[in-house]
Motif scaffolding. Sequence first.
Motif, mmCIF file in Angstrom:
data_model
loop_
_atom_site.group_PDB
_atom_site.id
_atom_site.type_symbol
_atom_site.label_atom_id
_atom_site.label_comp_id
_atom_site.label_asym_id
_atom_site.label_seq_id
_atom_site.Cartn_x
_atom_site.Cartn_y
_atom_site.Cartn_z
ATOM 1 N N TRP A 99 0.826 -1.222 0.000
ATOM 2 C CA TRP A 99 0.000 0.000 0.000
ATOM 3 C C TRP A 99 0.852 1.259 0.000
ATOM 4 C CZ3 TRP A 99 -5.139 0.969 -0.580
ATOM 5 C CH2 TRP A 99 -5.546 2.282 -0.311
ATOM 6 N N ASP A 100 1.816 1.325 0.932
ATOM 7 C CA ASP A 100 2.642 2.531 1.085
ATOM 8 C C ASP A 100 3.534 2.801 -0.125
ATOM 9 O OD1 ASP A 100 1.544 3.124 3.536
ATOM 10 O OD2 ASP A 100 3.128 2.140 4.679
ATOM 11 N N ASP A 101 3.808 1.801 -0.929
ATOM 12 C CA ASP A 101 4.612 2.013 -2.132
ATOM 13 C C ASP A 101 3.783 2.653 -3.246
ATOM 14 O OD1 ASP A 101 6.869 0.899 -0.930
ATOM 15 O OD2 ASP A 101 6.337 -1.117 -1.603
ATOM 16 N N ILE A 102 2.489 2.362 -3.268
ATOM 17 C CA ILE A 102 1.580 2.925 -4.276
ATOM 18 C C ILE A 102 1.034 4.273 -3.818
ATOM 19 C CG2 ILE A 102 -0.617 2.585 -5.497
ATOM 20 C CD1 ILE A 102 1.339 0.629 -6.523
ATOM 21 N N PHE A 103 0.618 4.346 -2.548
ATOM 22 C CA PHE A 103 0.035 5.558 -1.987
ATOM 23 C C PHE A 103 0.846 6.011 -0.775
ATOM 24 C CE2 PHE A 103 -3.589 3.053 -3.702
ATOM 25 C CZ PHE A 103 -3.922 3.887 -4.743
ATOM 26 N N PRO A 104 1.985 6.687 -1.024
ATOM 27 C CA PRO A 104 2.855 7.086 0.110
ATOM 28 C C PRO A 104 2.228 8.139 0.995
ATOM 29 C CG PRO A 104 3.831 7.690 -2.033
ATOM 30 C CD PRO A 104 2.514 7.067 -2.293
#
Length: 125
Positions: free
Chosen positions: A120-125
Motif C-alpha cells: 500500500w505505502d509504495d503505491i500511496f505514500p
Amino acid sequence: MHGSTKEESKPVVPQVSDIDRITTLASALMAEDPEIYSNTYEGILRSVRRSGIVPQDWKPPVARYEYRWATTDGGKQNEQTVYGPFEAQELDQWYKATFFGIAGEKIRLRKVGNEEWEEWDDIFP
C-alpha cells in the motif's frame, strides 16, 4: 566501403516523459490563457477542450488499480484472485475503513497495466 545495418538507418525517436507532455500542453494553453497555472482544475479542463488539442467531450484519464489479498499462511488461494480495477478514491475509502488492515498490510496493489505487485505505502505514500 562500410555496410550499413538497418538499425543505423532508423531515426532515433526520443521518448517524451509525462511531465514534458504536460508542460507542452500547458505552454500551448498559455497562448490563450496566460493565467493557466493559477486556474482551477475545471478551468484548465475547459481551456484544454476549447483549445482543440482534444475533443470537446474528452475526459482526463483516471488511474485504476487492482488488488489481491496478501497471504500470511503461505497459501496461494488468495494470491490468485485479482480484484478490480478500482479508482484510488474507492480504495482509499476501504483503506480508511480498515478493510485492508490497519495499514493496508492485507493486500498487494498494482496500477492497471503493471505486472509488479506492491505494498500500500509504495503505491500511496
